[in-house]
Design an enzyme around this catalytic site. Sequence first.
Site, mmCIF file in Angstrom:
data_model
loop_
_atom_site.group_PDB
_atom_site.id
_atom_site.type_symbol
_atom_site.label_atom_id
_atom_site.label_comp_id
_atom_site.label_asym_id
_atom_site.label_seq_id
_atom_site.Cartn_x
_atom_site.Cartn_y
_atom_site.Cartn_z
ATOM 1 N N TYR A 28 -23.973 -17.653 -41.770
ATOM 2 C CA TYR A 28 -24.107 -16.400 -42.530
ATOM 3 C C TYR A 28 -25.262 -16.543 -43.525
ATOM 4 O O TYR A 28 -25.050 -16.847 -44.707
ATOM 5 C CB TYR A 28 -22.814 -16.090 -43.293
ATOM 6 C CG TYR A 28 -21.569 -16.006 -42.426
ATOM 7 C CD1 TYR A 28 -21.429 -15.006 -41.461
ATOM 8 C CD2 TYR A 28 -20.527 -16.906 -42.588
ATOM 9 C CE1 TYR A 28 -20.276 -14.930 -40.674
ATOM 10 C CE2 TYR A 28 -19.374 -16.836 -41.806
ATOM 11 C CZ TYR A 28 -19.266 -15.845 -40.845
ATOM 12 O OH TYR A 28 -18.130 -15.771 -40.085
ATOM 13 N N TRP A 32 -23.159 -11.295 -48.346
ATOM 14 C CA TRP A 32 -22.020 -10.473 -47.905
ATOM 15 C C TRP A 32 -21.287 -9.925 -49.122
ATOM 16 O O TRP A 32 -21.117 -10.641 -50.127
ATOM 17 C CB TRP A 32 -21.054 -11.299 -47.053
ATOM 18 C CG TRP A 32 -21.293 -11.153 -45.580
ATOM 19 C CD1 TRP A 32 -20.584 -10.379 -44.706
ATOM 20 C CD2 TRP A 32 -22.306 -11.794 -44.775
ATOM 21 N NE1 TRP A 32 -21.093 -10.498 -43.431
ATOM 22 C CE2 TRP A 32 -22.149 -11.350 -43.446
ATOM 23 C CE3 TRP A 32 -23.347 -12.675 -45.064
ATOM 24 C CZ2 TRP A 32 -22.975 -11.769 -42.414
ATOM 25 C CZ3 TRP A 32 -24.173 -13.089 -44.027
ATOM 26 C CH2 TRP A 32 -23.977 -12.636 -42.721
ATOM 27 N N LEU A 33 -20.809 -8.665 -48.986
ATOM 28 C CA LEU A 33 -20.236 -7.951 -50.130
ATOM 29 C C LEU A 33 -19.022 -8.653 -50.748
ATOM 30 O O LEU A 33 -19.031 -9.022 -51.915
ATOM 31 C CB LEU A 33 -19.874 -6.527 -49.699
ATOM 32 C CG LEU A 33 -19.184 -5.620 -50.701
ATOM 33 C CD1 LEU A 33 -20.028 -5.450 -51.952
ATOM 34 C CD2 LEU A 33 -18.900 -4.240 -50.093
ATOM 35 N N TRP A 34 -17.956 -8.844 -49.960
ATOM 36 C CA TRP A 34 -16.766 -9.368 -50.649
ATOM 37 C C TRP A 34 -16.872 -10.859 -50.861
ATOM 38 O O TRP A 34 -16.258 -11.394 -51.782
ATOM 39 C CB TRP A 34 -15.466 -8.863 -50.044
ATOM 40 C CG TRP A 34 -14.883 -9.430 -48.797
ATOM 41 C CD1 TRP A 34 -15.525 -9.766 -47.668
ATOM 42 C CD2 TRP A 34 -13.488 -9.687 -48.566
ATOM 43 N NE1 TRP A 34 -14.621 -10.200 -46.733
ATOM 44 C CE2 TRP A 34 -13.361 -10.156 -47.252
ATOM 45 C CE3 TRP A 34 -12.326 -9.542 -49.333
ATOM 46 C CZ2 TRP A 34 -12.131 -10.508 -46.691
ATOM 47 C CZ3 TRP A 34 -11.107 -9.877 -48.776
ATOM 48 C CH2 TRP A 34 -11.013 -10.358 -47.478
ATOM 49 N N ASP A 35 -17.695 -11.550 -50.055
ATOM 50 C CA ASP A 35 -17.939 -12.966 -50.335
ATOM 51 C C ASP A 35 -18.557 -13.122 -51.720
ATOM 52 O O ASP A 35 -18.085 -13.895 -52.556
ATOM 53 C CB ASP A 35 -18.899 -13.574 -49.308
ATOM 54 C CG ASP A 35 -18.249 -13.762 -47.947
ATOM 55 O OD1 ASP A 35 -18.084 -12.748 -47.240
ATOM 56 O OD2 ASP A 35 -17.904 -14.912 -47.600
ATOM 57 N N TYR A 80 -28.752 -14.965 -37.529
ATOM 58 C CA TYR A 80 -27.581 -14.084 -37.576
ATOM 59 C C TYR A 80 -27.789 -12.872 -36.676
ATOM 60 O O TYR A 80 -28.864 -12.270 -36.640
ATOM 61 C CB TYR A 80 -27.294 -13.610 -39.012
ATOM 62 C CG TYR A 80 -26.069 -12.720 -39.062
ATOM 63 C CD1 TYR A 80 -24.792 -13.275 -39.015
ATOM 64 C CD2 TYR A 80 -26.197 -11.336 -39.094
ATOM 65 C CE1 TYR A 80 -23.666 -12.458 -39.001
ATOM 66 C CE2 TYR A 80 -25.078 -10.514 -39.075
ATOM 67 C CZ TYR A 80 -23.815 -11.087 -39.035
ATOM 68 O OH TYR A 80 -22.694 -10.280 -39.017
ATOM 69 N N GLY A 163 -12.739 -7.046 -43.380
ATOM 70 C CA GLY A 163 -12.992 -8.430 -43.785
ATOM 71 C C GLY A 163 -12.183 -9.400 -42.931
ATOM 72 O O GLY A 163 -12.403 -10.596 -42.982
ATOM 73 N N ASP A 165 -11.920 -9.685 -39.525
ATOM 74 C CA ASP A 165 -12.621 -9.092 -38.389
ATOM 75 C C ASP A 165 -11.838 -8.981 -37.080
ATOM 76 O O ASP A 165 -11.783 -7.930 -36.478
ATOM 77 C CB ASP A 165 -13.900 -9.883 -38.108
ATOM 78 C CG ASP A 165 -14.833 -9.942 -39.315
ATOM 79 O OD1 ASP A 165 -14.421 -9.524 -40.411
ATOM 80 O OD2 ASP A 165 -15.964 -10.413 -39.156
ATOM 81 N N TRP A 388 -9.420 -14.745 -37.559
ATOM 82 C CA TRP A 388 -8.341 -14.109 -38.332
ATOM 83 C C TRP A 388 -7.056 -13.904 -37.540
ATOM 84 O O TRP A 388 -6.222 -13.079 -37.903
ATOM 85 C CB TRP A 388 -8.828 -12.760 -38.881
ATOM 86 C CG TRP A 388 -9.831 -12.906 -39.984
ATOM 87 C CD1 TRP A 388 -11.196 -12.879 -39.859
ATOM 88 C CD2 TRP A 388 -9.580 -13.136 -41.379
ATOM 89 N NE1 TRP A 388 -11.791 -13.066 -41.082
ATOM 90 C CE2 TRP A 388 -10.828 -13.214 -42.039
ATOM 91 C CE3 TRP A 388 -8.415 -13.269 -42.141
ATOM 92 C CZ2 TRP A 388 -10.948 -13.425 -43.417
ATOM 93 C CZ3 TRP A 388 -8.537 -13.475 -43.518
ATOM 94 C CH2 TRP A 388 -9.790 -13.553 -44.135
ATOM 95 N N GLU A 431 -14.438 -22.692 -43.576
ATOM 96 C CA GLU A 431 -14.224 -21.240 -43.559
ATOM 97 C C GLU A 431 -12.724 -20.928 -43.410
ATOM 98 O O GLU A 431 -12.199 -20.042 -44.076
ATOM 99 C CB GLU A 431 -15.027 -20.632 -42.395
ATOM 100 C CG GLU A 431 -15.090 -19.112 -42.416
ATOM 101 C CD GLU A 431 -15.961 -18.552 -41.309
ATOM 102 O OE1 GLU A 431 -16.435 -19.340 -40.454
ATOM 103 O OE2 GLU A 431 -16.178 -17.332 -41.300
HETATM 104 C C1 DGY Z 1 -19.489 -11.854 -38.761
HETATM 105 O O1 DGY Z 1 -20.596 -11.711 -38.283
HETATM 106 O O2 DGY Z 1 -18.588 -12.549 -38.269
HETATM 107 C C2 DGY Z 1 -19.190 -11.183 -40.012
HETATM 108 O O3 DGY Z 1 -17.946 -11.507 -40.513
HETATM 109 C C3 DGY Z 1 -19.306 -9.711 -39.867
HETATM 110 O O4 DGY Z 1 -19.419 -9.221 -41.145
#
Ligand code: DGY
Length: 462
Positions: A28, A32-35, A80, A163, A165, A388, A431
């Site tokens: 990543y 990222w917003l919530w990160d 990415y 979030g 996913d 998740w 993670e």
């Molecule tokens: C990803 O690419 O896995 C991200 O979580 C998407 O925001």
Amino acid sequence: MNQLVDEAIRVLRANDRGRFTVPSEGLYPHQWLWDSAWIALGWRHLHEARAWQELESLFDAQWPDGMLPHILFREDSTSYFPGPAVWGTPTHPSRPPSSGITQPPVLATVLRRLYEESLDKARARTMAVRLLPRVLAFHRWLYRVRDPQGTGLVAIVHPWESGMDNSPAWDEALLRVPLPEDPDSRQVLDSLQEARRDLRHVDGSQRPTDQEYQRYIALVLHFRTFRYDGARVGREAPFQVVDAGFNALLHRANRDLLALLRAVTGGSRPVGDEGDEAQRSTGDHAEDSAANLHGAIREVEGWLARAEAAWPRLWNDELGLYTSLDRITGRPIPVPTAGGLLPLFAGLPDGERARRLVATIQAWGRHCRFLVPTTAPEHPSFDPLRYWRGPVWVVTNRLLWEAVRDYGHEEPARRIAHDTFALVQKEGFREYYHPETGVGLGGRGFSWSAALVLDWAVQTSR
Ligand code: DGY
């Protein structure tokens, strides 16, 4: 413990890019917003100004309608996918390129922690006054375009917005998303397997499947066709889910927003009176005018009251937790996931219902060694390896620990804390983690795992 704190600091420093922090090198490489919001909670223990900067930098990409995108493309990175060219969002010379969807609205919650606990009170006040109108613009956008009927609960239009996913709760709704047939879209979808970059960093058994990715990208392509018109996306998205987790975090954020508005305005004076300068600097946020902020306290109270009336619809008595709702079919999604426990963090359930939720967590704990799996371990969709669909995450554990403790259930709260610290001590800041073996999974040197454990360690050592 000292070693853990040192390691958390090392991870944050390694992922620091000046004004913002990448979640994990390689996997990543952007913001990222919530990160970033949770990461700010870690920075404050090293450098308060840097924590405020992490939070403020998220607004660099706020859209004129108030939307906060979930990815801010900060670097010219090819590691990415999907990058800015696939998203095709409207560009603006003063904004970094961004994705066109959002992520859980946790900014107000983090802003409140920073405001109330920072040592430099003058800076905290200046920053709160500067950021509050922008957070309000974001929440107003959510209600305007994601709850146009005024139900009190907002919809997500992409699994990434949750979030969480690839939660099994999205499977059925995701499979209904049609694959666009136009040649440009077909080309993107046909080259998906080579385009995916996540699989170069993490084993495929720990990531979403190609079938899921096809639908994730199909949704992006649909939104591109809608030219990211928020109202149209909200109305016509082929995936619309009232996510229990997202709405719980929004509810908690609204409670925190209300507390902040009251604190900053002294309960009556509108925040806009003090924030004029900050509001001018956000320019195109028509909604940020002082006049609109006059009603902000009552407005947030209204959101809270409407949501409280709507929440009982999401309770699933058989599963002993809240579940999401498919807004397109109108049917509940009876899949037990950690998102359905998060209403505890929002203070939504009464004492009796909270006891049921805690009992659900304890029951999950009898089926796996480490709490809290992100899907009920006895459910057929449970997968202890895949993102998740079962693994334990520091972020959900941190929120559930606080919530369970605040409802007075000391013993289960202790177990959640104990399991989390055992996992990071054993495997480092990964993670996510296998709920049975405890093996670390997904990205390594993971910023929010480090930031949240750092904050947690400091909090519990006081
Ligand atoms: C990803 O690419 O896995 C991200 O979580 C998407 O925001």
